[in-house]
Design an enzyme around this catalytic site. Structure first.
Site, PDB file in Angstrom:
ATOM      1  N   SER A 408      37.409  11.657  37.804  1.00 36.57           N
ATOM      2  CA  SER A 408      37.190  11.885  36.363  1.00 36.57           C
ATOM      3  C   SER A 408      38.478  11.643  35.569  1.00 36.57           C
ATOM      4  O   SER A 408      38.451  11.680  34.355  1.00 36.57           O
ATOM      5  CB  SER A 408      36.726  13.311  36.145  1.00 36.57           C
ATOM      6  N   HIS A 429      32.124   7.036  37.014  1.00 38.43           N
ATOM      7  CA  HIS A 429      32.341   8.451  36.706  1.00 38.43           C
ATOM      8  C   HIS A 429      31.054   9.097  36.206  1.00 38.43           C
ATOM      9  O   HIS A 429      30.593   8.788  35.112  1.00 38.43           O
ATOM     10  CB  HIS A 429      33.469   8.571  35.662  1.00 38.43           C
ATOM     11  N   GLU A 441      30.199   6.659  33.138  1.00 36.34           N
ATOM     12  CA  GLU A 441      31.373   5.996  32.557  1.00 36.34           C
ATOM     13  C   GLU A 441      31.971   5.110  33.650  1.00 36.34           C
ATOM     14  O   GLU A 441      32.482   5.617  34.649  1.00 36.34           O
ATOM     15  CB  GLU A 441      32.371   7.059  32.097  1.00 36.34           C
ATOM     16  N   ASN A 479      37.523  12.016  28.737  1.00 30.57           N
ATOM     17  CA  ASN A 479      38.468  13.117  28.996  1.00 30.57           C
ATOM     18  C   ASN A 479      39.785  12.919  28.263  1.00 30.57           C
ATOM     19  O   ASN A 479      40.457  13.884  27.895  1.00 30.57           O
ATOM     20  CB  ASN A 479      38.693  13.260  30.504  1.00 30.57           C
TER      21      ASN A 479
END
Ligand code: T1G
Length: 692
Positions: A408, A429, A441, A479
């Site tokens: 991640s 991801h 992702e 993120n």
């Protein structure tokens, strides 16, 4: 090729709607249907009419691309075509395959009967576009299904499988083969001289409905709507159907349709509809994707098990690999439990559960997965562990297999460098829980080949995920932006806001959960671990608020310890003076004077940093399009789709104001918070992302 073909098969006229890609009710199709119906009416040899879709589907709704255009407002309306169908002097049959959605199902509901093949699905998903079924759907559907089922179908926008639609009374017959089945059905209707009561005249299911039903529906739907207004308006229309005659009900629906159409949520949700489709396209990528028939997942933990479920649910055989049988047994027990929960909730069937479980196997030996088309690593976020696994995979996997990592945030290129085939390595991801969250992702490494990229982009669609492609960087698209949202939330606490106030503002904005409630749920100690890595990369003079670490040091790790930012009695949370104490202690240490904040200030400070960092991702090529960032945030972090996504929202909020807020954040928090050149230019020129 005419948009609607006309043929006569014996005594039956067959109107074939052929308007790729999804036979939407464009002007050409509406005119074609009107002409075809009038020809069938006037042809004495014709004793029944079938409407059928050409290609892969029936009609997938009104043509969204014609909305607000001259074409969209001209020619016969859907309502006019429905009037013709409902009072047609010969039986009219809608023969459905693929999907009958929106205006397509509404038109079918105006036909005398509806038949479909078993794989067909029907629905009225207009709510996903910020509108409602405005061609009689809110008035005709409840007349067939009853109030509750109709509200559920229209407020969720879900696609109803044919078998359920038959049970609900939406369909009259399931046919084995579409065209021959529909023609045979029409012949039977003619032979029996069957007469049909138009759906709009069938009131039995609307009479005597207890008004309290609507109060209950409003309560349950409002919770899921999270600020979307269309679902509530749909309930108003169904309630109107119960209290008015058909003409008045249709008029009420039309008024409500126009009021929703004029609302800001509609353009945001339509933008978002096309953004999801655009995100699948990688400019310049022409490579053919490889077909994925078998897969392996390294790691039987929560993520590994969830990913195996996603693969099996899509019909792909998945082998879960872990170090020993104990770990595999534990992982499979979780997988089985998750399926049992889905079956008990009715979100899947026992048959589908059994079929999927039949596709999931386990292994401890990498040799057992060597022939798989793709392997997805989902182990702990430790670089050395991942590199050792990829070195092993490089040694055993067949040439051309895709080697994917579910990291991640770790560097995909460093993982790829552990192999001799970095061209086959890519980030895929998934978000937790992988079998629920819609985002995939994909992260292209420096050496990921076009075919590797094309393969995981296509795989995402096959798995029912919304895909975006990010370029490898720290935190990828989602993120990387998240740290500014949570970072600013923490600084707001130091400066005087409370966790309760920040969470309330975020939830009122439409987030499923505020940042502090989210942390308490996912475990604050997990966040501390992630931040330790991040703290190492901070530029001089910048800091992270230490409130989180201080709370964890006091044993407050979130719900799992009964206290985090809040105190918990079971699921009930309450404000805890100890948290305030810690926050005030930190503020004193940093000499921060605390003050009160308005909700509007908090909203801007929470969401503006997302736009600022998103603009930098456009600038450095981490994201291809601003709309991709929106797809990532809506599907991966629950950003409200009716606000379009952070980049769409930022444009409406005003990039100049976002820029100002960024300069203020820079002064407060440090250089990383400053607006980048792109944002400053667009703000200065009063332009938007399309001018990026
Ligand atoms: N109008 C115009 N274009 C459409 C369209 C539509 N209704 N639906 C899809 N497309 C385009 C889409 O943009 C894409 O284009 C291509 O078709 C393939 O779509 C009065 C007013 C049918 C389940 O909400 O849910 O009726 O990117 O990639 O995954 O009450 O499309 O290739 O250029 O999604 O196989 C209500 C929307 C309209 C259904 C197929 N209907 N569509 O999924 O293909 S409002 C909907 C879908 C209405 C009435 C109101 C899906 C699909 P491109 P795709 P797919």
């Amino acid at each position: 090729m005419p948009a609607v073909g006309y043929e006569v098969d014996g005594e039956i006229a067959v109107l074939t709607i052929d308007y790729p890609p999804v036979n939407a009710l464009s002007l050409a199709v509406r005119e074609g249907l009107e002409a075809g119906l009038s020809q069938a009416r006037d042809d004495a040899a014709v004793r029944a009419v079938i409407m059928v879709g050409g290609g892969k589907t029936f009609i997938a709704g009104a043509d969204i691309t014609e909305f607000g255009t001259e074409k969209g407002n001209s020619g016969p309306s859907i309502a006019k075509l429905e009037g013709i169908l409902e009072h047609f002097p010969k039986p009219t049959i809608a023969a459905i395959h693929g999907t009958a959605l929106g205006g397509g199902l509404e038109l079918a509901l105006a036909a005398h009967v509806r038949v479909a093949v078993a794989a067909a699905r029907v629905g009225l998903p207009e709510v996903n576009l910020g509108i409602l079924p405005g061609a009689g759907g809110t008035q005709r559907l409840p007349r067939l299904t009853g109030v509750e089922a109709a509200v559920d179908i229209m407020t969720t926008g879900r696609h109803v499988p044919a078998a359920d639609a038959l049970a609900l009374g939406i369909l009259d017959e399931i046919v084995a083969e579409l065209r021959p089945g529909a023609v045979a059905f029409a012949r039977q209707v003619i032979a029996e001289g069957a007469k049909f009561q138009p759906v709009i005249e069938r009131n039995e299911k609307l009479r005597g409905v207890d008004p309290a039903v609507f109060a209950g529906l409003r309560k349950s739907v409002a919770k899921k709507a999270r600020g979307k207004i269309a679902p509530m308006t749909i309930i108003d229309c169904v309630e109107a159907a119960c209290g008015m005659d058909a003409t008045a009900g249709l008029r009420f629906e039309r008024e409500k349709f126009h009021s929703l159409y004029a609302n800001d949520q509609r353009p945001a949700l339509m933008y978002y509809f096309f953004a999801e489709r655009e995100a699948r396209k990688v400019p310049g990528l022409t490579a053919e994707p490889k077909k994925i028939k078998s897969a392996a997942v390294i790691g039987a933990g929560t993520m590994g098990g969830g990913i195996a479920m996603v693969l099996a649910n899509a019909g792909i055989a998945a082998t879960i690999v872990d170090i020993n049988d104990e770990a595999l047994a534990k992982g499979m027990a979780t997988v089985r439990k998750n399926y049992e929960i889905s079956v008990s909730r009715g979100s899947t069937s026992q048959a589908k559960m059994d079929a999927a479980l039949g596709l999931i196997t386990t292994a401890t030996d990498y040799a057992d997965i060597a022939q798989c088309d793709i392997v997805i690593e989902a182990v702990f976020e430790k670089m050395e562990l991942k590199r050792s696994i990829f070195a092993k995979l490089d040694a055993v996997m067949k040439p051309g297999a895709i080697l994917a990592t579910n990291t991640s945030s770790l560097n995909v290129d460093m993982i790829a460098a552990a192999t001799a085939r970095p061209q086959d390595v890519i980030g895929v991801h998934f978000f937790s829980p992988a079998n629920v969250m819609k985002l995939q992702e994909n992260i292209r490494g420096e050496k990921s080949s076009d075919q590797t990229i094309a393969t995981v982009m296509a795989l995402g669609k096959e798995l029912g995920k919304n895909v975006v492609l990010a370029r490898n960087c720290d935190g990828f698209i989602g993120n990387r932006m998240l740290q500014y949202y949570t970072g600013e939330a923490e600084f707001l606490l130091e400066q005087g806001a409370t966790p309760e106030q920040v969470d309330r503002v975020a939830e009122a904005f439409g987030m499923p959960m505020g940042p502090f409630t989210m942390r308490d749920m996912s475990g604050m100690d997990v966040s501390v671990l992630v931040r330790e890595e991040r703290r190492k990369t901070l530029p001089p003079g910048e800091r992270l608020s230490p409130v989180l670490e201080r709370l964890v040091q006091r044993g407050r790790k979130g719900q799992k310890t009964g206290k985090g930012y809040y105190r918990y009695e079971g699921r009930e949370k309450s404000i805890d003076p100890e948290t305030t104490e810690v926050i005030e202690e930190v503020a004193r240490e940093y000499g921060i004077e605390r003050r009160s904040f308005t909700d509007a200030e908090i909203e801007a400070r929470l969401f503006a940093p997302l736009v600022v960092e998103g603009a930098k991702e456009l600038e450095d090529g981490t994201a291809i399009r601003a709309s991709d960032i929106d797809v990532a945030w809506v599907n991966g972090y629950g950003f409200p789709a009716h606000k379009g996504g952070p980049m769409y929202w930022g444009e409406r909020y005003g990039l100049d104001k976002i820029c100002e807020l960024a300069f203020e954040a820079e002064a407060r928090n440090g250089p990383r918070w400053a607006p980048g050149p792109l944002l400053q230019r667009l703000a200065a020129q009063g332009k938007g992302w399309k001018d990026a």
